[in-house]
Scaffold this motif. Sequence first.
Motif, mmCIF file in Angstrom:
data_model
loop_
_atom_site.group_PDB
_atom_site.id
_atom_site.type_symbol
_atom_site.label_atom_id
_atom_site.label_comp_id
_atom_site.label_asym_id
_atom_site.label_seq_id
_atom_site.Cartn_x
_atom_site.Cartn_y
_atom_site.Cartn_z
ATOM 1 N N ARG A 1 0.974 -0.956 0.015
ATOM 2 C CA ARG A 1 0.112 0.242 -0.262
ATOM 3 C C ARG A 1 0.653 0.988 -0.142
ATOM 4 N NH1 ARG A 1 -2.835 -2.686 4.536
ATOM 5 N NH2 ARG A 1 -4.320 -3.449 3.886
ATOM 6 N N TYR A 2 2.096 1.125 0.503
ATOM 7 C CA TYR A 2 3.142 2.495 0.643
ATOM 8 C C TYR A 2 3.566 2.550 -0.973
ATOM 9 C CZ TYR A 2 6.883 5.236 1.920
ATOM 10 O OH TYR A 2 7.086 6.585 2.745
ATOM 11 N N ILE A 3 3.901 1.291 -0.790
ATOM 12 C CA ILE A 3 5.030 1.543 -2.496
ATOM 13 C C ILE A 3 3.926 2.613 -3.924
ATOM 14 C CG2 ILE A 3 6.302 0.604 -4.175
ATOM 15 C CD1 ILE A 3 7.667 1.168 -1.622
ATOM 16 N N LEU A 4 2.613 2.157 -3.653
ATOM 17 C CA LEU A 4 1.923 2.543 -4.716
ATOM 18 C C LEU A 4 1.316 3.700 -4.083
ATOM 19 C CD1 LEU A 4 -0.578 -0.742 -4.798
ATOM 20 C CD2 LEU A 4 0.157 -0.073 -6.390
ATOM 21 N N GLY A 5 1.114 4.198 -2.951
ATOM 22 C CA GLY A 5 0.746 5.583 -2.884
ATOM 23 C C GLY A 5 1.877 6.401 -3.311
ATOM 24 N N GLY A 6 3.149 6.163 -3.899
ATOM 25 C CA GLY A 6 4.442 7.087 -4.432
ATOM 26 C C GLY A 6 4.954 8.361 -3.706
ATOM 27 N N THR A 7 5.091 7.692 -2.638
ATOM 28 C CA THR A 7 5.153 9.098 -1.944
ATOM 29 C C THR A 7 6.763 9.206 -0.917
ATOM 30 O OG1 THR A 7 3.809 8.997 1.029
ATOM 31 C CG2 THR A 7 2.781 9.830 -1.259
ATOM 32 N N ILE A 8 7.285 7.757 -1.428
ATOM 33 C CA ILE A 8 8.635 7.643 -0.694
ATOM 34 C C ILE A 8 9.789 8.760 -0.429
ATOM 35 C CG2 ILE A 8 9.093 6.412 -2.355
ATOM 36 C CD1 ILE A 8 10.507 4.580 -0.120
ATOM 37 N N LEU A 9 9.406 8.990 -1.998
ATOM 38 C CA LEU A 9 11.021 10.679 -1.855
ATOM 39 C C LEU A 9 10.121 11.522 -0.736
ATOM 40 C CD1 LEU A 9 11.963 10.635 -5.417
ATOM 41 C CD2 LEU A 9 13.354 8.998 -3.295
ATOM 42 N N GLN A 10 9.427 12.002 -1.328
ATOM 43 C CA GLN A 10 8.673 12.935 -0.359
ATOM 44 C C GLN A 10 8.681 12.878 1.210
ATOM 45 O OE1 GLN A 10 7.285 12.009 -3.028
ATOM 46 N NE2 GLN A 10 5.558 12.873 -4.552
ATOM 47 N N ASP A 11 7.883 11.510 2.081
ATOM 48 C CA ASP A 11 8.010 11.282 2.751
ATOM 49 C C ASP A 11 9.759 11.457 3.120
ATOM 50 O OD1 ASP A 11 5.261 11.264 2.971
ATOM 51 O OD2 ASP A 11 6.223 8.739 2.976
ATOM 52 N N LEU A 12 10.543 11.059 3.026
ATOM 53 C CA LEU A 12 12.224 11.269 3.407
ATOM 54 C C LEU A 12 12.780 12.394 2.918
ATOM 55 C CD1 LEU A 12 13.074 7.859 0.990
ATOM 56 C CD2 LEU A 12 12.524 8.472 3.705
ATOM 57 N N GLU A 13 12.592 12.967 2.212
ATOM 58 C CA GLU A 13 12.189 14.910 1.971
ATOM 59 C C GLU A 13 11.877 15.213 3.950
ATOM 60 O OE1 GLU A 13 13.041 18.600 -0.556
ATOM 61 O OE2 GLU A 13 11.602 16.959 -1.448
ATOM 62 N N SER A 14 10.787 15.165 3.615
ATOM 63 C CA SER A 14 10.095 16.249 4.696
ATOM 64 C C SER A 14 11.074 15.602 5.982
ATOM 65 C CB SER A 14 8.761 15.611 5.123
ATOM 66 O OG SER A 14 8.646 13.860 5.527
ATOM 67 N N ALA A 15 11.177 14.625 6.363
ATOM 68 C CA ALA A 15 11.803 13.479 7.654
ATOM 69 C C ALA A 15 13.944 14.485 7.143
ATOM 70 C CB ALA A 15 12.020 12.286 7.362
ATOM 71 N N GLY A 16 14.263 14.483 5.987
ATOM 72 C CA GLY A 16 14.924 15.882 6.511
ATOM 73 C C GLY A 16 16.211 14.583 6.291
ATOM 74 N N LEU A 17 16.237 13.469 5.069
ATOM 75 C CA LEU A 17 17.040 12.503 5.247
ATOM 76 C C LEU A 17 16.657 12.274 3.461
ATOM 77 C CD1 LEU A 17 15.529 9.557 7.180
ATOM 78 C CD2 LEU A 17 17.653 10.823 7.785
ATOM 79 N N TYR A 18 16.880 12.987 2.904
ATOM 80 C CA TYR A 18 16.545 12.783 1.097
ATOM 81 C C TYR A 18 16.780 13.618 0.500
ATOM 82 C CZ TYR A 18 15.693 11.953 -3.469
ATOM 83 O OH TYR A 18 15.988 12.025 -5.256
ATOM 84 N N GLY A 19 17.955 14.364 -0.259
ATOM 85 C CA GLY A 19 17.412 15.845 -0.848
ATOM 86 C C GLY A 19 19.004 15.889 -1.118
ATOM 87 N N SER A 20 19.764 16.755 -2.123
ATOM 88 C CA SER A 20 20.645 16.949 -2.751
ATOM 89 C C SER A 20 21.978 16.617 -1.980
ATOM 90 C CB SER A 20 21.397 18.736 -3.349
ATOM 91 O OG SER A 20 22.259 18.582 -3.971
ATOM 92 N N GLY A 21 23.013 15.620 -3.144
ATOM 93 C CA GLY A 21 24.409 15.320 -2.845
ATOM 94 C C GLY A 21 23.958 14.664 -1.127
ATOM 95 N N LYS A 22 22.963 14.158 -0.289
ATOM 96 C CA LYS A 22 22.930 13.089 0.891
ATOM 97 C C LYS A 22 23.100 12.337 0.523
ATOM 98 C CE LYS A 22 19.124 16.326 3.679
ATOM 99 N NZ LYS A 22 20.298 16.639 4.506
ATOM 100 N N LYS A 23 24.523 11.612 1.440
ATOM 101 C CA LYS A 23 24.843 10.424 2.245
ATOM 102 C C LYS A 23 24.460 9.577 3.180
ATOM 103 C CE LYS A 23 27.957 11.342 -1.672
ATOM 104 N NZ LYS A 23 29.328 10.767 -2.278
ATOM 105 N N ILE A 24 24.080 8.339 2.957
ATOM 106 C CA ILE A 24 24.234 7.839 3.954
ATOM 107 C C ILE A 24 25.684 6.566 3.703
ATOM 108 C CG2 ILE A 24 23.075 5.909 5.803
ATOM 109 C CD1 ILE A 24 20.330 7.325 4.688
ATOM 110 N N GLN A 25 26.301 6.202 5.529
ATOM 111 C CA GLN A 25 27.443 5.667 5.247
ATOM 112 C C GLN A 25 28.180 5.847 3.789
ATOM 113 O OE1 GLN A 25 26.092 1.860 5.982
ATOM 114 N NE2 GLN A 25 24.119 2.530 7.287
ATOM 115 N N ASN A 26 28.673 7.221 3.537
ATOM 116 C CA ASN A 26 29.401 7.257 2.051
ATOM 117 C C ASN A 26 28.391 6.662 0.905
ATOM 118 O OD1 ASN A 26 31.637 8.935 1.633
ATOM 119 N ND2 ASN A 26 32.667 7.445 0.759
ATOM 120 N N THR A 27 27.129 6.408 0.895
ATOM 121 C CA THR A 27 26.123 5.699 0.062
ATOM 122 C C THR A 27 25.196 6.782 -1.100
ATOM 123 O OG1 THR A 27 26.332 4.057 0.697
ATOM 124 C CG2 THR A 27 24.954 3.962 -0.768
ATOM 125 N N ASP A 28 25.192 7.020 -1.940
ATOM 126 C CA ASP A 28 24.083 8.409 -2.512
ATOM 127 C C ASP A 28 23.132 7.001 -2.848
ATOM 128 O OD1 ASP A 28 26.513 9.648 -3.560
ATOM 129 O OD2 ASP A 28 26.670 8.217 -5.292
#
Length: 592
Positions: free
Chosen positions: A123-150
């Motif tokens: 249900r969550y994946i079909l909603g298509g909001t994953i990138l917006q949700d991550l951006e609002s959580a401060g995790l996704y954005g230009s040049g952001k990396k986790i564990q040195n991974t894009d």
Amino acid sequence: MGLMQKACETYEANLSRAGQVFEAGATLCPVGHILQKAQLEILLDEKGKFLGAQAVTKEDSRTVIPATERSASRSGSQPTAHPFSDQLQYLSGMNGERHERYLKELEKWLAFDPQPDLQAVHRYILGGTILQDLESAGLYGSGKKIQNTDAPQWLVRWVIDGRQAWRNNALIDSFCRYLTSQNQSPQGLCMISGEEGALCFSHDKGIIAACNGAKLISSNDTSNFTYRGRFEDAVQACTISSAASQKAHRALQWVAAAQGETIADRTFVCWNPQGKKVSRPQDPFGKKKENAPVFTVPTDFYQELHTTLAGYRNELPREAGIVTAIFSAATTGRLSLTYYSELSGSDFYDRVEDWYQSCCWFFGKFGIEAPPLRQIAECAFGTERKKYLEAPPKLLGETTQRLLTCMLNRNPIPEDIVKQLFRNASTLQRYSEQSNRIRVLCTACAVIRKFHNDRAQKEEWTMGLEERKDDRSYQFGRLLAVMEHVERTTYGPEEDREPNAIRLQSVFNERPLHAAKLIEGQLNPYFARLKPGLRKYYKDLIGQILAMIYATPDSEWNRPLKDTYLLGYYLQRSALYTKKNQTPKETEDDEP
């Protein structure tokens, strides 16, 4: 048995441990699952509503995820998606083709068994909001990396209604049943289990973490004649069932992570199929503790070695065996088995103990030690890099393997390794660091002593000074030590220049009597600076040693020395630095 049979036996014996995290993050993955490093954790409720997200630390990143036969070994431009946890580029719309493949795999599993966790994620994946949700959580954005991974490569794991999905046994069992139902491979004889089963045509990669893309079994190279010329297709060469392949690969991945050691291009793995911890034969003592005892008497060291190995031995079930395997990745895609053996536990530890009892020596302030196999290889073929010795990676791995093979097969140490250590220890002036000089000299003495005692099949060469030893080279080594000590005795506290004995050591090795006369002639000014009693002591000692040398045939006096001269040199030198009635050892400030 062979490697794959023992690996399957290991999996079956430790099935109850599947999914658990062990030492060093090692995990025995259930069939149909692989171990991956997650970068992102997404929290959902049971209806698939986004509750939050957080970055995963590197220490907590190891995650067991479901994977099909094709996705577990995916590669190329059109890789198969994992059916539940996968990279962000598969879960979101940033890569349309990969997103469609992910949804297809997830929906096929969901149609087979509509588990609550699957429904929530779907249900969550079909909603298509994953990138917006991550951006609002401060995790996704230009040049952001986790564990040195894009971001596109972030692997996402799920927490659903407070449950960690990667530890949900119901979900794990569901996927195993789903895989069985989907397997449409032709049936055939499994050459591992000896039973009929669905055959595997795409085997896992990632047995060795350092060679993640390398496969132990592969037959997809139909254009470059991997097997063509002998067989028309891969099935004629070998048939392995999917179940046996997965069990074997997961067991090997587990034991390699838990008990393996990578040295240069080789990974050394020793394990007990019942899951008991096994000592690493290439270095049974491991990292030395701060307050570890210093042994100055050989029998004390032997007792400590026996006690250490007995601790491992007593953990093994009766009649249990130990498997040793060495892997090497010749290319980024191919993993080879370069050595394999099976021994009973008692036989294995007997051979390890015999090796280290016969290959030990005084290591200065550290007392009696047995050099690890890697250290022997580095001292033989390494080049000084500041405080360390560095050998070419391929040569380091190969030499360590040769030494381990000698240990477990009870073979003599290869003579070329002994000769190279002899050459290096005979030119100590090439090493600028005193710690490297001590390491090379002591390692050479340990190996040379073992080499000759093994050939004689008795202890002809001991770790105690033998003044009446009937060996020309040994006595010349004693002479070199005395002449070096005479000069060093006259040095001031700040004086650190090389004595003539060390500067002429290589000449001494080739033409000992000629070099001895040169060194002795240069000692006159140093004798003059000594007190009369000390001067007489040293001259008498030199006279006694020369008398032993001159007792041999005169045709032998100036011939090149054998490697045993290093034993006489070290022991005599240690005796001169040791107070009366103490066991020979070097002080912390001694220089070879």
